[in-house]
Design a protein around this motif. Structure first.
Motif, PDB file in Angstrom:
ATOM      1  N   LYS A 105      -3.744   1.350   8.186  1.00 29.48           N
ATOM      2  CA  LYS A 105      -4.174   0.105   8.824  1.00 29.48           C
ATOM      3  C   LYS A 105      -3.015  -0.887   8.896  1.00 29.48           C
ATOM      4  O   LYS A 105      -2.766  -1.503   9.934  1.00 29.48           O
ATOM      5  CB  LYS A 105      -5.350  -0.511   8.068  1.00 29.48           C
ATOM      6  CG  LYS A 105      -5.821  -1.840   8.651  1.00 29.48           C
ATOM      7  CD  LYS A 105      -6.557  -2.664   7.606  1.00 29.48           C
ATOM      8  CE  LYS A 105      -6.846  -4.054   8.076  1.00 29.48           C
ATOM      9  NZ  LYS A 105      -5.653  -4.859   8.353  1.00 29.48           N
ATOM     10  N   ASN A 106      -2.292  -1.024   7.802  1.00 35.29           N
ATOM     11  CA  ASN A 106      -1.194  -1.989   7.765  1.00 35.29           C
ATOM     12  C   ASN A 106      -0.039  -1.571   8.678  1.00 35.29           C
ATOM     13  O   ASN A 106       0.584  -2.424   9.312  1.00 35.29           O
ATOM     14  CB  ASN A 106      -0.715  -2.218   6.341  1.00 35.29           C
ATOM     15  CG  ASN A 106      -1.702  -3.028   5.538  1.00 35.29           C
ATOM     16  OD1 ASN A 106      -2.846  -3.214   5.944  1.00 35.29           O
ATOM     17  ND2 ASN A 106      -1.300  -3.505   4.392  1.00 35.29           N
ATOM     18  N   PRO A 126       0.806  -1.219   0.000  1.00 35.96           N
ATOM     19  CA  PRO A 126       0.000   0.000   0.000  1.00 35.96           C
ATOM     20  C   PRO A 126       0.844   1.277   0.000  1.00 35.96           C
ATOM     21  O   PRO A 126       0.430   2.293  -0.551  1.00 35.96           O
ATOM     22  CB  PRO A 126      -0.863  -0.103   1.262  1.00 35.96           C
ATOM     23  CG  PRO A 126      -0.264  -1.159   2.087  1.00 35.96           C
ATOM     24  CD  PRO A 126       0.525  -2.049   1.179  1.00 35.96           C
ATOM     25  N   GLU A 179      -5.567   2.376   3.886  1.00 39.96           N
ATOM     26  CA  GLU A 179      -5.088   0.992   3.929  1.00 39.96           C
ATOM     27  C   GLU A 179      -3.662   0.943   4.470  1.00 39.96           C
ATOM     28  O   GLU A 179      -3.320   0.070   5.274  1.00 39.96           O
ATOM     29  CB  GLU A 179      -5.146   0.362   2.537  1.00 39.96           C
ATOM     30  CG  GLU A 179      -4.710  -1.082   2.530  1.00 39.96           C
ATOM     31  CD  GLU A 179      -4.668  -1.693   1.141  1.00 39.96           C
ATOM     32  OE1 GLU A 179      -4.102  -2.786   1.013  1.00 39.96           O
ATOM     33  OE2 GLU A 179      -5.193  -1.092   0.184  1.00 39.96           O
TER      34      GLU A 179
END
Length: 156
Positions: free
Chosen positions: A142-143, A100, A139
């Motif tokens: 989040k990662n 991402p 994203e």
């Protein structure tokens, strides 16, 4: 005499087996301790690096932006994150975060390569383009959090 010899041989064999078991158990424990120490050090380095990266995205926040997103802002964020990647934290990105991160960088670069924005750097970037980029950024956030295990629900 045979009983004495047999006792000595059994004792020696037991001692040898015990020594081998102790050796391999100690070796396994040492490797485990080293692995835990290395993982702890990597986790701390990753935490330090990610803590420097996170604020670089503030001007691209999905909610409550202080100002509209312009080419100037995108260029600044791009320069900051490039510096972070090569000087600080790129080494610590996990495979789950690398994907991402680079998808976001490609989306950002596409906007930076747009001559209309480059020629008018104070012009607001259209909402749809910013939303697409911030979706990828979400994203990534989040990662990064998953890498650090900061959002996991704990039972105790």
């Amino acid at each position: 005499m045979a009983d004495t010899l047999q006792s000595v041989l059994i004792g020696a064999a037991s001692g040898a087996v015990s020594a081998l078991i102790t050796y391999y158990a100690t070796r396994a424990r040492s490797r485990l301790d080293l692995s835990v120490t290395q993982e702890t050090a990597i986790h701390q380095a990753r935490l330090d690096a990610y803590k420097k990266l996170w604020p670089m995205f503030e001007d691209l926040a999905r909610y409550g932006r202080a100002q509209p997103v312009t080419y100037e802002i995108l260029k600044s964020v791009s320069d900051q994150t490039r510096g972070w990647y090569y000087e600080e934290g790129g080494l610590y990105l996990t495979p789950a975060s690398r994907d991402p991160y680079f998808r976001w960088k490609r989306a950002l670069q596409a906007l930076l390569d747009d001559a209309a924005f480059r020629n008018d750097p104070k012009r607001e970037i259209p909402k749809e383009a910013v939303d697409e980029m911030t979706g990828i950024l979400s994203e990534l956030h989040k990662n990064l959090s998953d890498d650090l295990d900061t959002r996991r629900t704990r039972l105790f």
